[in-house]
Scaffold this motif. Structure first.
Motif, PDB file in Angstrom:
ATOM      1  N   ALA A  41       0.824  -1.216   0.000  1.00  0.00           N
ATOM      2  CA  ALA A  41       0.000   0.000   0.000  1.00  0.00           C
ATOM      3  C   ALA A  41       0.854   1.260   0.000  1.00  0.00           C
ATOM      4  O   ALA A  41       0.435   2.303  -0.492  1.00  0.00           O
ATOM      5  N   GLU A  68      -3.538   1.656  -5.602  1.00  0.00           N
ATOM      6  CA  GLU A  68      -4.383   2.545  -4.811  1.00  0.00           C
ATOM      7  C   GLU A  68      -3.716   2.903  -3.488  1.00  0.00           C
ATOM      8  O   GLU A  68      -2.858   2.175  -2.994  1.00  0.00           O
ATOM      9  N   TYR A  99      -4.417   4.520   0.557  1.00  0.00           N
ATOM     10  CA  TYR A  99      -5.385   4.636   1.649  1.00  0.00           C
ATOM     11  C   TYR A  99      -4.865   5.693   2.617  1.00  0.00           C
ATOM     12  O   TYR A  99      -3.851   5.467   3.277  1.00  0.00           O
ATOM     13  N   SER A 106      -3.886   4.924   6.190  1.00  0.00           N
ATOM     14  CA  SER A 106      -5.016   4.505   7.014  1.00  0.00           C
ATOM     15  C   SER A 106      -5.171   2.991   6.963  1.00  0.00           C
ATOM     16  O   SER A 106      -5.616   2.434   5.955  1.00  0.00           O
ATOM     17  N   LYS A 108      -8.974   1.945   6.415  1.00  0.00           N
ATOM     18  CA  LYS A 108      -9.489   1.969   5.047  1.00  0.00           C
ATOM     19  C   LYS A 108      -8.873   0.849   4.205  1.00  0.00           C
ATOM     20  O   LYS A 108      -9.527   0.296   3.323  1.00  0.00           O
ATOM     21  N   ALA A 109      -7.615   0.526   4.487  1.00  0.00           N
ATOM     22  CA  ALA A 109      -6.959  -0.546   3.719  1.00  0.00           C
ATOM     23  C   ALA A 109      -7.628  -1.887   3.998  1.00  0.00           C
ATOM     24  O   ALA A 109      -7.865  -2.684   3.091  1.00  0.00           O
ATOM     25  N   GLU A 132     -10.730  -2.096   2.238  1.00  0.00           N
ATOM     26  CA  GLU A 132     -10.542  -1.979   0.787  1.00  0.00           C
ATOM     27  C   GLU A 132     -11.282  -0.758   0.247  1.00  0.00           C
ATOM     28  O   GLU A 132     -11.999  -0.831  -0.746  1.00  0.00           O
ATOM     29  N   ARG A 133     -11.119   0.348   0.927  1.00  0.00           N
ATOM     30  CA  ARG A 133     -11.833   1.583   0.595  1.00  0.00           C
ATOM     31  C   ARG A 133     -10.804   2.691   0.341  1.00  0.00           C
ATOM     32  O   ARG A 133     -10.561   3.519   1.201  1.00  0.00           O
ATOM     33  N   PRO A 134     -10.169   2.674  -0.844  1.00  0.00           N
ATOM     34  CA  PRO A 134      -9.099   3.644  -1.080  1.00  0.00           C
ATOM     35  C   PRO A 134      -9.617   5.050  -1.351  1.00  0.00           C
ATOM     36  O   PRO A 134     -10.733   5.230  -1.834  1.00  0.00           O
ATOM     37  N   ASP A 135      -8.771   6.028  -1.045  1.00  0.00           N
ATOM     38  CA  ASP A 135      -9.063   7.416  -1.389  1.00  0.00           C
ATOM     39  C   ASP A 135      -8.501   7.763  -2.757  1.00  0.00           C
ATOM     40  O   ASP A 135      -9.000   8.649  -3.427  1.00  0.00           O
ATOM     41  N   LYS A 148     -11.143   9.516  -8.010  1.00  0.00           N
ATOM     42  CA  LYS A 148      -9.993   9.045  -7.238  1.00  0.00           C
ATOM     43  C   LYS A 148      -8.668   9.131  -7.989  1.00  0.00           C
ATOM     44  O   LYS A 148      -7.634   8.805  -7.426  1.00  0.00           O
TER      45      LYS A 148
END
Lengths: 467, 224
Positions: A146, A174, A176, A190, A193-194, A197-200, A298
């Motif tokens: 990541a 991606e 996070y 973060s 979030k990792a 599985e919710r990437p920024d 994103k």
């Protein structure tokens, strides 16, 4: 293919020895152009360093070779690779490398596990041709990936790949971050979030805008382009697509299987694809993850600028722009906001304009008017917007294409004409020119009408609906 | 020194089991350059120019000006770093102390964890620039111990037993534990992520290694 019992170990004593040419994305190392195997030396240094993730956003990247993605390595099927991993003394953490091109436990990870300030060497034979991801596999592996620890290695087939005019290397991945997309300042990783599985951020080549504007890759009309595309993940599968192209050939998942006439190809996390296409028409082709919210919100957007003569048979451009009136419908070109009984106040225009902005303008210019760096220009504190209200009205009515400079950054995109009434345009521009730090007088419908007259006077179509 | 209550430590890698830890004493801060200078003055064989290469690699105290001058890159109150496990052990012995065991260290560090995970991960992820900050510059935990997270990594007595058991069949499980997803069986909390990074770091070491972010502190048993 594994060496079976009784199979002699490879004797490389007589083989030529060379040092691999590594390339930073989007560049690709030259073909090995060898007819026989060699011993190829590869040195890669791990650096933990601060870099830019997006405009105004910094991040502590863990890198192979100081870049995200790490450099592309190119060897030939049958080569023996002598790999040395250096871990910079000022790094905080141990690292290693798992090359998916390696046949053996851990893909080299066990043999390359290295404390800060040390180096490890191992060697492997490139048994299988293909385009492979490499990554750090030190626990906790997800965090090492990541933070940017991936890249790709190409093992050319013995006979080489067919020559093309242009080769480029890109890796999707991606990030996070503690802050949301675009939140300025240094953003820590973060873990939450990792895990979700919710990437920024979803990006090509390590940051938002790494492949747009002046960083766009290029080709000329008639050339064949080969893209080596890796997906570092750590989590998402890419729906890789080039807007305005069809892949003539896809080396599916970076292997031997060839598919043709493909619109979008799936690239798994920790996987790859090689795509080839001939560019037939000039213009900007847009590289995206067609899981499309990632592209518009994103950052997964790159550009391939194609220069050369137009062929109007292949692509005509817009030939006609007509009003479509389905049978049985009343003759209505648009549904403009009715003219109110009385003149609205500035506050009322702000309110109405905000609603319209969120329906119409938001997708490109973004929620806070910040735009997308290098792609869609900002409206917030935009020198271009604020210096000329009549021009702003004109752009909403007529659209705009070609290069402009906003806050010292060049943009070259297309904004379509907006089918809006004088009232609507007055409302939305009053909102835009008085939000996010912008300050301006109210824009009135009379001003909009005047601009329409001016457009007609110079021979343009100032009418709603483009007529 | 501060008293660390005894307790039960469940090893991150469960096949290494549960360890019962007796109460013990631990240094309140990591050992500083000032402390370490006294040690090398009294023990010439541990000076940079004298140390045997089997006991420390080439970067042993490399940031010191010379044998007996820590100098501007190693302020007196900053933790001593670039020391090997052999050297850390010799220092502890000279103080009639010892290095803490891994289980002791982890137990002593635990009370911080739930409140400071973000800070720990941020420190782990941030490269070092310039001179190491002084001890007592991060935070103190409920046992009265300073800087357990966020200043330096610390040597422990049995740093290399986390993954290597010395028994060849078990050693075959090394990669299973250390690399990729299989390392996280049964361990997915934030706290474990920070612990994974410490375990990975320790596992990458050899006893003669010296590292710019690696120092130590001493422990002492209550009953001799």
């Amino acid at each position: 293919m594994a060496a079976g019992p009784g199979m002699a170990a490879t004797d490389t004593a007589d083989w030529p020895r060379e040092t691999a040419v590594l390339s930073s994305a989007p560049n690709v190392p030259p073909p090995t152009a060898r007819k026989s195997p060699a011993v190829v030396k590869v040195d890669l240094e791990v650096r933990e360093l601060e870099g830019q993730l997006a405009d105004g956003v910094t991040y502590t990247f863990w890198t192979f070779g100081g870049t995200v993605p790490g450099p592309m390595i190119r060897v030939r099927e049958g080569d023996v690779v002598e790999f040395t991993l250096h871990n910079h003394p000022l790094n905080k953490l141990p690292h290693n490398i798992d090359l998916h091109a390696v046949t053996g436990p851990g893909g080299g990870a066990a043999s390359s596990f290295t404390a800060p300030g040390h180096s490890s060497t191992f060697s492997f034979k490139a048994l299988n041709r293909g385009f492979y991801v490499y990554h750090c596999a030190t626990a906790p592996v997800g965090m090492h990936i990541a933070n940017g620890m991936y890249g790709c290695i190409l093992v050319e087939p013995e006979e080489g790949l067919p020559p093309v005019d242009r080769e480029y290397y890109l890796v999707q991945s991606e990030f996070y971050t503690a802050g949301r997309y675009g939140e300025a300042g240094h953003q820590p990783f973060s873990m939450e979030k990792a895990l979700d599985e919710r990437p920024d951020y979803v990006v090509f080549n390590g940051s938002v805008g790494a492949l747009v504007g002046d960083n766009a890759i290029t080709a000329n009309v008639g050339e064949t382009v080969r893209l080596y595309v890796g997906n570092g993940g750590p989590n998402l599968v890419s729906s890789f697509h080039v807007i305005g192209e069809i892949f003539d050939t896809v080396h599916v998942e970076g292997g031997d299987l060839l598919n043709h006439n493909v619109q979008t190809t799936l690239i798994p996390a920790g996987g790859s694809a090689i795509v080839e296409f001939k560019v037939e028409a000039p213009g900007t082709l847009v590289l995206v993850d067609h899981s499309i919210f990632r592209t518009f919100n994103k950052g997964s957007l790159g550009m391939l600028k194609v220069e050369g003569p137009e062929d109007l048979v292949i692509y005509s451009g817009k030939l006609r722009d007509d009003i479509y009136q389905p049978e049985g419908q009343a003759t209505v070109t648009t549904t403009p906001a009715p003219k109110p009984e009385r003149e609205l106040t500035k506050a009322e225009r702000m309110e109405a304009g905000k609603i319209l902005y969120n329906q119409t303008c938001f997708a490109c210019h973004q929620a806070n008017g910040q735009g997308l760096p290098g792609v869609f220009p900002p409206l917030a504190q935009s020198d271009y917007l604020m210096s000329d209200a009549a021009r702003a009205i004109d752009i909403v009515i007529s659209g705009l294409q070609g290069e402009i400079e906003v806050n010292h950054v060049k943009y070259n995109q297309v904004m379509t004409p907006q089918n809006l009434s004088d009232e609507d345009i007055a409302n939305v521009l009053t909102f835009v020119m008085n939000s996010w730090g912008n300050e301006h007088e109210m824009i009135s419908p009379d001003e909009v009408e005047k601009v329409r007259e001016d457009i007609k006077a110079r021979g343009g179509s100032g009418d709603i609906g483009g007529h | 020194m501060a008293l660390v209550p005894g307790g039960v430590y469940t090893n991150l890698y469960r096949d290494q089991g549960i360890v019962s830890v007796e109460a013990f004493e631990m240094d309140v801060t990591p050992v500083t350059n000032r402390d370490y200078l006294d040690f090398v003055i009294a023990n010439p064989e541990w000076r940079r120019s004298q140390i045997k290469r089997v006991f420390a690699d080439d970067s042993y105290l490399a940031h010191w000006e010379d044998d007996l001058t820590p100098g501007p890159d190693a302020p007196a109150d900053s933790p001593v770093v670039r020391v090997s496990w052999f050297a850390a052990r010799a220092y502890a012995k000279a103080q009639h102390k010892r290095l803490p065991t891994l289980a002791e260290w982890e137990l002593a560090a635990r009370p911080d964890v739930s409140n400071t995970v973000a800070r720990i991960l941020a420190w782990y992820g941030k490269p070092v620039r310039g001179v190491m900050p002084e001890v007592r510059s991060t935070f103190v935990n409920p046992y009265g111990l300073w800087d357990m997270h966020g200043l330096v990594w610390e040597w422990v007595e049995d740093f290399n037993t986390a993954l290597v058991t010395g028994e060849s069949r078990a050693d075959a499980g090394l990669e299973r534990n250390l690399f990729c997803g299989s390392g996280t069986i049964g361990a997915a909390s934030f706290e474990d992520y920070a612990a994974f990074m410490r375990y990975a770091f320790r596992s990458s070491l050899q006893a003669r290694y010296t590292v710019p972010n690696l120092g130590f502190r001493c422990a002492r048993s209550l009953k001799p």
